[in-house]
Design a protein around this motif. Structure first.
Motif, mmCIF file in Angstrom:
data_model
loop_
_atom_site.group_PDB
_atom_site.id
_atom_site.type_symbol
_atom_site.label_atom_id
_atom_site.label_comp_id
_atom_site.label_asym_id
_atom_site.label_seq_id
_atom_site.Cartn_x
_atom_site.Cartn_y
_atom_site.Cartn_z
ATOM 1 N N TYR A 1 -32.331 -9.440 8.450
ATOM 2 C CA TYR A 1 -30.551 -9.151 7.698
ATOM 3 C C TYR A 1 -30.900 -10.287 6.275
ATOM 4 N N GLY A 2 -30.160 -9.976 5.143
ATOM 5 C CA GLY A 2 -30.391 -9.809 3.517
ATOM 6 C C GLY A 2 -28.793 -10.749 3.764
ATOM 7 N N VAL A 3 -29.243 -12.677 3.130
ATOM 8 C CA VAL A 3 -28.451 -12.997 3.503
ATOM 9 C C VAL A 3 -28.058 -13.926 1.727
ATOM 10 N N SER A 4 -26.448 -13.938 2.354
ATOM 11 C CA SER A 4 -26.120 -14.572 0.669
ATOM 12 C C SER A 4 -25.055 -15.341 1.705
ATOM 13 N N TYR A 5 -24.677 -16.394 0.529
ATOM 14 C CA TYR A 5 -22.968 -17.492 1.162
ATOM 15 C C TYR A 5 -22.759 -18.105 0.387
ATOM 16 N N LEU A 6 -21.257 -18.142 -0.195
ATOM 17 C CA LEU A 6 -20.830 -18.808 -1.064
ATOM 18 C C LEU A 6 -19.474 -19.924 -0.982
ATOM 19 N N ILE A 7 -19.956 -21.358 -1.187
ATOM 20 C CA ILE A 7 -18.944 -22.061 -0.791
ATOM 21 C C ILE A 7 -17.723 -22.837 -1.584
ATOM 22 N N LEU A 8 -16.625 -21.733 -1.212
ATOM 23 C CA LEU A 8 -14.949 -22.055 -1.442
ATOM 24 C C LEU A 8 -14.069 -22.664 -1.256
ATOM 25 N N ASN A 9 -13.500 -22.771 -1.919
ATOM 26 C CA ASN A 9 -12.522 -23.839 -1.597
ATOM 27 C C ASN A 9 -11.298 -22.344 -1.722
ATOM 28 N N SER A 10 -9.882 -23.006 -1.117
ATOM 29 C CA SER A 10 -8.747 -22.410 -0.448
ATOM 30 C C SER A 10 -7.858 -22.197 -1.755
ATOM 31 N N SER A 11 -7.360 -23.369 -2.471
ATOM 32 C CA SER A 11 -7.230 -23.039 -3.369
ATOM 33 C C SER A 11 -6.989 -22.156 -4.554
ATOM 34 N N ASN A 12 -8.212 -21.567 -4.489
ATOM 35 C CA ASN A 12 -8.035 -20.433 -5.441
ATOM 36 C C ASN A 12 -8.211 -19.150 -4.650
ATOM 37 N N PHE A 13 -7.684 -18.511 -3.975
ATOM 38 C CA PHE A 13 -7.220 -17.815 -3.517
ATOM 39 C C PHE A 13 -5.893 -18.106 -2.935
ATOM 40 N N GLY A 14 -4.509 -18.572 -4.156
ATOM 41 C CA GLY A 14 -3.621 -18.360 -3.845
ATOM 42 C C GLY A 14 -3.219 -19.017 -2.167
ATOM 43 N N VAL A 15 -3.937 -20.023 -1.817
ATOM 44 C CA VAL A 15 -3.781 -20.512 -0.645
ATOM 45 C C VAL A 15 -3.405 -22.170 -0.895
ATOM 46 N N ALA A 16 -1.806 -22.651 -0.774
ATOM 47 C CA ALA A 16 -1.686 -24.144 -0.727
ATOM 48 C C ALA A 16 -2.283 -25.641 -0.381
ATOM 49 N N GLN A 17 -3.710 -24.935 -0.166
ATOM 50 C CA GLN A 17 -4.363 -26.162 0.254
ATOM 51 C C GLN A 17 -6.279 -26.280 0.231
ATOM 52 N N ASN A 18 -6.422 -28.245 -0.414
ATOM 53 C CA ASN A 18 -7.931 -28.222 0.033
ATOM 54 C C ASN A 18 -8.272 -28.224 0.757
ATOM 55 N N ARG A 19 -8.405 -26.798 0.726
ATOM 56 C CA ARG A 19 -9.930 -26.559 1.421
ATOM 57 C C ARG A 19 -11.595 -25.989 1.595
ATOM 58 N N VAL A 20 -11.901 -26.706 1.363
ATOM 59 C CA VAL A 20 -13.788 -25.918 1.448
ATOM 60 C C VAL A 20 -14.708 -25.721 2.224
ATOM 61 N N ARG A 21 -15.384 -24.225 2.372
ATOM 62 C CA ARG A 21 -15.555 -23.871 3.408
ATOM 63 C C ARG A 21 -16.779 -23.541 2.685
ATOM 64 N N VAL A 22 -17.840 -22.606 3.994
ATOM 65 C CA VAL A 22 -18.910 -22.126 3.538
ATOM 66 C C VAL A 22 -18.753 -20.469 4.352
ATOM 67 N N TYR A 23 -18.837 -20.041 3.584
ATOM 68 C CA TYR A 23 -19.104 -18.484 3.965
ATOM 69 C C TYR A 23 -19.819 -17.437 3.928
ATOM 70 N N ILE A 24 -21.027 -16.691 4.994
ATOM 71 C CA ILE A 24 -22.463 -16.392 4.847
ATOM 72 C C ILE A 24 -22.130 -15.268 5.322
ATOM 73 N N VAL A 25 -22.222 -14.382 4.198
ATOM 74 C CA VAL A 25 -22.302 -12.656 4.777
ATOM 75 C C VAL A 25 -24.009 -11.958 5.067
ATOM 76 N N GLY A 26 -24.389 -10.982 6.153
ATOM 77 C CA GLY A 26 -25.499 -11.118 5.811
ATOM 78 C C GLY A 26 -25.632 -9.173 5.451
ATOM 79 N N ILE A 27 -26.646 -8.715 5.655
ATOM 80 C CA ILE A 27 -26.697 -7.598 5.881
ATOM 81 C C ILE A 27 -27.762 -6.761 5.968
ATOM 82 N N LYS A 28 -27.747 -5.582 6.697
ATOM 83 C CA LYS A 28 -29.056 -4.924 7.898
ATOM 84 C C LYS A 28 -30.052 -4.332 6.737
#
Length: 429
Positions: A139-166
């Motif tokens: 799997y080719g893999v990439s990841y993002l560390i994103l704050n929910s408050s940047n996506f129209g969500v009224a919360q300071n929530r930082v999470r890592v999102y890992i995506v992969g493609i075979k």
């Protein structure tokens, strides 16, 4: 048809974001397997998706064929596994179950979500082990560390999102962004926001219910104690924290008479102790030091110091061990430990104390409601909360921010859709 499985599903937040993205792209979906071990989360999932997830993932020995894997796998400590195997293996961790299903079924792609701390655990070795094991499965893999408050969500929530493609590498247009560090910095940056213009900025005021049930009101005695500190102005509670081991924009239990009334001298002593115990000349402990009477006298030399400390110990505000004194800290004794600022974003929702967040709205000093917690995670109002508030609060504190999942999935499919589907996403969007 995109067939997917939903692991460590919680109440289905990742699934919801994924399905919203697929709907926007005009791609039909089918969930062929869901798994969640908590029975109360299973109940909420069933209320909203019409199916009860399977339980323990260790008992799922096989699965129907699927194209995409979703998993908000628990932030399980990897320390023990690391000590045993030097982080060369993932066996013994829940992540291994994800790895097993990817190896056995080789879907076209996946999305994993976890806390930001996963990326730095054990100096990054844990995260690197996870990425390497995914890459070994081709799997080719990439990841993002994103704050929910940047996506129209009224919360300071930082999470890592890992995506992969075979057999392919994800190409993402989104970039990692930690967002504002706290609600105060968020307010200052409101006039400068441009990075995420496509997402309307949301603040706490946007998610408040007009007239929630009276059961969410704080007790009259707690409200009276608060207003006594603010000269009867409840709106000034916005942004205040109830905490016993820090000063700043906060109230302490001894000021609010949580364990009994304190004299002015007793309050002055406790405030001086909290303000001074972290000073470097008393030591380098991160969260403050236990101080002797001699040390305390350097900043609070009161003729009745012994009587003051004895009274505070009896009331439960102060503790003494081996001749050293420290506040009895902790926020669980407060009905509310943080009052949100309606004109900014919420602190991060967590399972243990989502029910202890408060707000002043339309003259009422109250807790935020489960529905407001759902809105703070970007769930639509059509989503049904668990009928028991205790479980609803815990579930939304442990959930994902739906709009962030949707944005990541849309980005992945729009930029790499020719690999993930048999039709060009550009033609469908």
């Amino acid at each position: 048809m995109i067939r997917f499985i939903d692991l460590f599903a919680g109440v289905g937040g990742i699934r919801l974001g994924f399905e919203q993205a697929m709907h926007e792209l005009g791609l039909p979906t089918q969930c062929v397997l869901s798994s969640e071990i908590d029975k109360y989360a299973q109940e909420t999932y069933s209320l909203n998706f019409g199916e009860k997830p399977q339980g323990d993932i260790y008992q799922i020995l096989d699965a129907p064929g699927f194209d995409f894997l979703l998993a908000g796998f628990p932030c399980q400590p990897f320390s023990y596994a690391g000590k045993q195997n030097g982080f060369s293996d993932t066996r013994g961790t829940l992540f291994f179950q994800i790895e097993r299903l990817l190896r056995d079924h080789q879907p076209k792609g996946f999305l994993l979500e976890n806390v930001r701390g996963l990326t730095t655990h054990d100096h990054g070795r844990t995260f690197n082990t996870i990425l390497e094991h995914l890459k070994k499965l081709d799997y080719g893999v990439s990841y993002l560390i994103l704050n929910s408050s940047n996506f129209g969500v009224a919360q300071n929530r930082v999470r890592v999102y890992i995506v992969g493609i075979k057999n392919g590498q994800p190409k993402l247009n989104l970039n990692s962004d930690l967002g504002a560090a706290d609600s105060h910095k968020f307010k200052r940056q409101l006039v400068q926001r441009s990075i995420f213009d496509e997402f309307a900025t949301s603040i706490v005021a946007d998610i408040l219910e007009d007239n929630p049930a009276a059961k969410y009101d704080c007790s009259p005695s707690f409200v009276q104690s608060l207003l006594r500190q603010l000269n009867g102005k409840p709106e000034e509670l916005a942004g205040y924290r109830m905490i016993d081991h820090r000063n700043g924009n906060s109230f302490h239990s001894w000021e609010l008479s949580i364990k009994g009334e304190c004299t002015q001298d007793e309050m002055d002593f406790m405030n001086a102790l909290v303000a001074n115990r972290r000073k470097k000349h008393f030591g380098a402990h991160q969260d403050g030091k236990k101080l002797t009477i001699e040390q305390i006298k350097t900043f609070f030399n009161h003729p009745e110091l012994l009587q003051i400390t004895t009274s505070l110990i009896q009331k439960g505000y102060l503790k003494e061990i081996d001749g050293k004194y420290n506040p009895v800290s902790g926020n669980m004794s407060f009905e509310v430990f943080k009052f949100l600022d309606p004109q900014s974003i919420s602190i991060t929702l967590v399972t243990s104390d989502a029910h202890k967040l408060g707000v002043v709205h339309k003259g009422r000093v109250r807790h935020i409601t489960p529905r407001e917690c759902a809105r703070l995670q970007g769930f639509p109002d059509t989503f049904r909360c668990h009928p028991d508030d205790v479980h609803a609060y815990r579930q939304f504190g442990n959930s994902v921010s739906v709009p962030v999942v949707k944005a990541v999935v849309l980005d992945l499919f729009r930029s790499s859709g020719h690999v993930l589907t048999e039709q060009r996403i550009a033609e469908l969007a």
